[in-house]
Design a protein around this motif. Structure first.
Motif, short mmCIF file in Angstrom:
data_model
loop_
_atom_site.label_atom_id
_atom_site.label_comp_id
_atom_site.label_asym_id
_atom_site.label_seq_id
_atom_site.Cartn_x
_atom_site.Cartn_y
_atom_site.Cartn_z
N PHE B 124 0.86 -1.29 0.06
CA PHE B 124 -0.08 -0.14 -0.12
C PHE B 124 1.00 1.26 -0.08
CE2 PHE B 124 -3.30 2.62 1.65
CZ PHE B 124 -4.42 2.19 0.98
N TYR B 165 -3.78 -9.55 3.50
CA TYR B 165 -2.85 -8.54 4.39
C TYR B 165 -2.63 -7.32 3.59
CZ TYR B 165 -1.63 -12.87 7.05
OH TYR B 165 -1.69 -13.87 8.10
N VAL B 166 -2.55 -6.35 4.46
CA VAL B 166 -2.09 -5.01 3.91
C VAL B 166 -0.72 -4.49 4.58
CG1 VAL B 166 -2.69 -2.68 3.39
CG2 VAL B 166 -4.37 -4.45 3.28
N VAL B 167 0.07 -4.37 3.66
CA VAL B 167 1.46 -3.71 4.25
C VAL B 167 1.71 -2.27 3.55
CG1 VAL B 167 4.02 -4.03 4.10
CG2 VAL B 167 2.46 -6.06 4.40
N VAL B 168 1.78 -1.56 4.49
CA VAL B 168 2.06 0.08 3.85
C VAL B 168 3.52 0.27 3.97
CG1 VAL B 168 1.85 2.37 4.67
CG2 VAL B 168 -0.02 0.85 5.33
N ALA B 177 10.09 -6.41 6.50
CA ALA B 177 9.92 -7.21 7.71
C ALA B 177 8.86 -7.85 8.04
CB ALA B 177 10.65 -6.40 8.84
N LYS B 178 7.80 -6.79 7.71
CA LYS B 178 6.38 -7.37 7.82
C LYS B 178 5.96 -8.42 7.02
CE LYS B 178 4.65 -2.80 9.41
NZ LYS B 178 3.78 -1.67 9.20
N ILE B 182 4.84 -12.37 7.93
CA ILE B 182 3.49 -12.78 7.51
C ILE B 182 3.98 -14.41 7.04
CG2 ILE B 182 1.92 -12.70 5.49
CD1 ILE B 182 2.12 -9.58 5.81
#
Lengths: 206, 206
Positions: B124, B165-168, B177-178, B182
């Motif tokens: 995102f 999932y949404v990763v900004v 890292a996020k 996941i």
């Protein structure tokens, strides 16, 4: 500004699996998690501090809290009550902080009734991983021994059913890293983030 | 021995969000993920290698693959085809390895038809985080500008709907890292681990 509620994480598993050790390691490191301190009627041991190790209560106080539905979960072990204060958990989540519980499996099932949206993590003994090897290298063990192990294994596996994640506690550091990954990834769940953004838009357009 | 299938991870998001940069960072580090190399009909650029950057195909070859349903997803950009070979993905998952796709949003929706069980990660743009600040500090921007941003934001938010999932992507290292969290936490999902253990027991008892 934080309009977002925190996430409730519940670490549980068969007794003797090492829940306490894993939980301590998690809180030794920098973390935004809030640990919910349990209440107990057992006497304070030397070195323990009220409000740090436990909240110490009399039997009468504890039973009054049960009656008033002030406990998220509770159980008796060796003639003493142990429980999780409901207000602390609810208020802390409401304030936007994640809360971490480390409790027995019976307690975890009680928490699930109040918080089905909680993230339930089952800490699993490494013995089943070992079992896998034992079973695949057959013939060296008596039939009865293998059957007993299978029966025990089946019981533990059935306990998993109500949990979201299973972490095998083969190495404490690895188990801790996996739990930290679960915590981080839960914050990336689409429903959670989408809700936040949709709220921003709605707040603007109404 | 590995009777377990791998997990398919799909990284996607609006064009220009930085998917390629994030994907490269993930593969710069030690990883068990297998990256699925895309096919294209565009000509090879200096320095590119067939089978590393892309599998280079003629237009005729590519259209034959489409006809034979050999592509998990494909799309045309600037008169060239780009697509993901189905066999590579299916065979690699079957062999127990995780596969990582980095593709456009239209392609991701095609993959979801074949692999609803895939883990869909939406990268995102940080602009909405900024938007949050802009909106909350109102009054300094023209109404029209704010409304345009809201319209664009709404479009991007609606794209999230089919993702897990949404990763900004505010900081590349943080986004990486996020995504790694996941990947690790998906391997701890109860259904996955329970299935493995139940299979061990069944194999023994039948």
């Amino acid at each position: 500004m934080n309009d977002e509620k925190g996430i409730l994480f519940i670490l549980s598993g068969p007794s003797g699996v090492g829940k306490g050790t894993v939980r301590k390691k998690i809180f030794e490191q920098a973390t935004d998690l809030k640990y919910s301190i349990s209440m107990t009627t057992r006497s304070k041991r030397p070195g323990e501090i009220d409000g740090v190790d436990y909240f110490y209560k009399t039997r009468e106080e504890f039973e009054k809290l049960i009656e008033q539905n002030k406990l998220l979960e509770y159980a008796q072990y060796v003639n003493n009550y142990y429980g999780t204060p409901r207000d602390y958990v609810e208020d802390t989540l409401e304030a936007g902080h994640d809360v971490f519980l480390e409790i027995e499996v019976q307690g975890a099932m009680q928490v699930k009734e109040s918080f089905p949206e909680g993230v339930f993590i089952f800490l699993f003994p490494p013995s089943l991983e070992e079992l896998k090897n034992r079973i695949t290298s057959r013939g060296t063990e008596s039939n009865e021994l293998v059957l007993n192990r299978l029966k025990e294994a089946r019981k533990e596996i059935e306990m998993m059913d109500s949990y979201d994640y299973v972490v095998v506690n083969d190495h404490v550091d690895l188990a801790v890293a996996k739990i930290q990954s679960i915590i981080q990834s839960e914050h990336c769940k689409r429903e959670r983030i989408e809700k936040q953004y949709k709220k921003i838009l709605e707040d603007e357009l109404t």
